[in-house]
Design an enzyme around this catalytic site. Structure first.
Site, PDB file in Angstrom:
ATOM      1  N   ASP A 186     -13.858  -8.466   8.109  1.00  0.00           N
ATOM      2  CA  ASP A 186     -12.452  -8.709   7.756  1.00  0.00           C
ATOM      3  C   ASP A 186     -11.875  -9.715   8.750  1.00  0.00           C
ATOM      4  OD1 ASP A 186      -9.767  -8.345   6.628  1.00  0.00           O
ATOM      5  OD2 ASP A 186     -10.615  -6.533   5.746  1.00  0.00           O
ATOM      6  N   HIS A 246      -9.880 -12.782   3.637  1.00  0.00           N
ATOM      7  CA  HIS A 246     -10.133 -11.840   4.730  1.00  0.00           C
ATOM      8  C   HIS A 246     -11.283 -12.320   5.611  1.00  0.00           C
ATOM      9  CE1 HIS A 246      -7.236  -8.688   3.894  1.00  0.00           C
ATOM     10  NE2 HIS A 246      -7.522  -8.747   2.605  1.00  0.00           N
ATOM     11  N   GLU A 310      -6.994 -10.118  -2.143  1.00  0.00           N
ATOM     12  CA  GLU A 310      -5.963 -10.738  -1.317  1.00  0.00           C
ATOM     13  C   GLU A 310      -6.377 -12.098  -0.754  1.00  0.00           C
ATOM     14  OE1 GLU A 310      -3.797  -6.688   0.254  1.00  0.00           O
ATOM     15  OE2 GLU A 310      -5.500  -7.379   1.426  1.00  0.00           O
TER      16      GLU A 310
HETATM   17  C1  ACM Z   1      -7.453  -3.708  -0.497  1.00  0.00           C
HETATM   18  O1  ACM Z   1      -6.805  -2.690  -0.204  1.00  0.00           O
HETATM   19  N1  ACM Z   1      -7.077  -4.896  -0.054  1.00  0.00           N
HETATM   20  C2  ACM Z   1      -8.650  -3.629  -1.308  1.00  0.00           C
END
Ligand code: ACM
Ligand code: ZN
Length: 510
Positions: A186, A246, A310
């Protein structure tokens, strides 16, 4: 009585006294059954049971493990067959019977829970009262409802050591979960050794200003060790490499994979980051393929999670390379780049014999055929994907984000950016709700809870976030949906509070 509730459970007259004079007996010379016997021996020997049993031919009362062909028949069509088991407790014998070794592991997990919930430990001596555990005679016949009963752990936002991950796997095993979704990368840290890109671990695994113990990465040998530990419990380890968003930690190590060139630092704040992999750069394709090749070689699970959540498109919109790619492959604009990328990454996985799973954002641009969807923003994405013929795993934040608070009363350490999720809400979750079409219902592999660790710095906090909610989820995923009786579950959970508290650090609501 057991959590998750078995399919049938019948008490009988009599009881069995389990002590160290009992043996574990194998009704076969099958090596996998021998492994189950070793597993059962190790969990009974561990604290707080502390019962060390010999494995061998029994001249005395015994726990017998046996494989039986009869149990492979008469299973509901479509139901996962291989985890089916029977457990009989008689006056002089405990018998575990299953069609497959995995069923024997599930039987062993039931027996372990029965022993834990019947332990009587002397408060002064810390010894087992009378040197034995008295178990009521009974017969259980049991099988799971869903084949994907998962727990996720974010090892990026806070790093968890191998010992801690194993402790988490023990908790999964205690409630018959069979999938460990391991979020390894991440913005705030890359946690897995990749030979082709050494700076992923020398640079991307270190977040400035963090406690040293909460930085780190897993070597390949450590990953293999975790996979083997999970395999002993018949838990599949599904790795997640979150792409193409991410990825700030990746860009800190390899800024040439960004649209702007950087420089970047491993992120020290939570949230969504605009700097993501530059998809117009051929070096990014090479990066993704080399990383996935090493991941596929390391992990045995059919599924590899490729993230996809995201991912802002801002940088792609302003990047010459990304815009060149948009034109070259005939896309309308950068908003279609993620779909293009996901398709290629999923195809790459097919080439190495694996199946991609994505977070539900990837459905927005059209999900590639043959890939699975994990529905997190709600269940509606999973419902849509199932109707389109994709396998889906439900993990909606409305019910299954175990980093969210558990109550609205008092000081609860959970994430406060969402409404609390109570134990009762988890218990009331139905993975197939809203689906009426049998083929679409059959596409729901199951569900899982996600545990993001921005606010979870250590194991004690992690345990207090997942317990007791994962007990409720275990029952949703394993047990027959009707009857589902909240009051009865709550009472049954209370009978487990003592052993859970003696090993783990559950939330005060247990
Ligand atoms: C997430 O909670 N961004 C998968
Ligand atoms: Zn770019």
């Amino acid at each position: 009585m057991i959590i998750p509730k078995p399919t049938t459970f019948t008490l009988m007259p009599g009881s069995f006294a389990l002590s160290e004079s009992c043996m574990i007996e194998l009704g076969t010379d099958n090596q996998e059954v021998r492994c189950v016997a070793d597993y059962l021996r190790s969990v009974l020997a561990a604290e707080p049971c502390g019962l060390t049993l010999d494995i061998g031919v029994a001249e005395r009362s015994a726990i017998r493990l046996r494989l039986s062909d009869e149990l492979t028949e008469a299973v509901d069509p479509g139901a996962p067959v291989d985890e089916r088991y029977e457990l009989g407790i008689f006056d002089d014998l405990i018998e575990l019977v299953a069609a497959q070794p995995v069923g024997l592991v599930r039987a062993a997990q039931s027996l372990h829970q029965l022993v834990l919930s019947h332990l009587r430990i002397d408060a002064d001596t810390r010894e087992l009262v009378g040197g034995s555990v008295d178990l009521r005679a009974l017969h259980i016949s049991d099988r799971p409802r869903f084949g994907w009963r998962g727990m996720h752990l974010d090892s990026s936002r806070h790093f968890f050591s191998v010992a801690e991950v194993k402790r988490f796997l023990d908790l999964l095993a205690a409630f018959k979960f069979n999938v460990f979704h391991w979020h390894l990368t991440d913005d705030q840290g890359w946690r897995i050794e990749i030979d082709a890109y050494p700076m992923l671990t020398s640079v991307a695994a270190e977040r400035a200003g963090d406690e040293p113990s909460r930085n780190g990465f897993y070597t390949k040998d450590q990953v293999r060790d975790v996979i083997a530990y999970a395999a002993e419990r018949h838990i599949d380890v599904v790795p997640e490499i979150d792409l193409p968003g991410h990825t700030r930690a990746v860009l800190a190590a390899y800024p040439e994979l960004s649209c702007t060139g950087g420089p970047f630092a491993v992120s020290t704040r939570w949230g969504i980051h605009k700097d993501v992999l530059c998809l117009g750069n051929p070096a990014t394709t090479e990066f993704v393929e080399r990383v996935l090749a090493e991941v596929a070689e390391l992990f045995q699970s059919q599924f590899v999670h490729l993230g996809g959540d995201e991912c802002p498109v801002d940088r792609w919109g302003a990047c010459v390379k990304c815009q060149r790619l948009v034109a070259a492959v005939g896309l309308t604009d950068e908003s279609e780049l993620q779909t293009w990328f996901s398709r290629r990454a999923a195809d790459y996985l097919v080439g190495v014999g694996r199946t991609a799973v994505f977070w539900d954002e990837v459905l927005d641009g059209g999900l590639p055929a043959g890939v699975a969807l994990m529905s997190w923003r709600g269940v509606e994405y999973g419902q849509r994907a199932a109707a389109l013929g994709h396998d889906v795993v439900m993990a909606p934040e409305s019910h299954l984000y175990f980093d969210y608070r558990q109550t609205s009363q008092g000081l609860d350490p959970g994430a406060d950016w969402a409404e609390p999720t109570t134990l009762a809400q988890v218990y009331g979750f139905e993975p197939t709700a809203g689906l009426n079409d049998p083929p679409a219902i059959a596409r729901v592999l199951g569900a899982q809870a996600n545990v993001w660790t921005e606010l979870i710095p250590d194991m004690a906090r992690l345990e207090s976030m997942v317990l007791p909610r994962m007990c409720a989820l275990a029952e949703v995923l394993w047990s027959d949906p009707s009857p589902r009786d909240w009051a009865e579950f709550r009472n049954r959970l209370t009978t487990h509070a003592s052993w859970i508290r003696s090993i783990y650090n559950p939330h005060e609501s247990l």
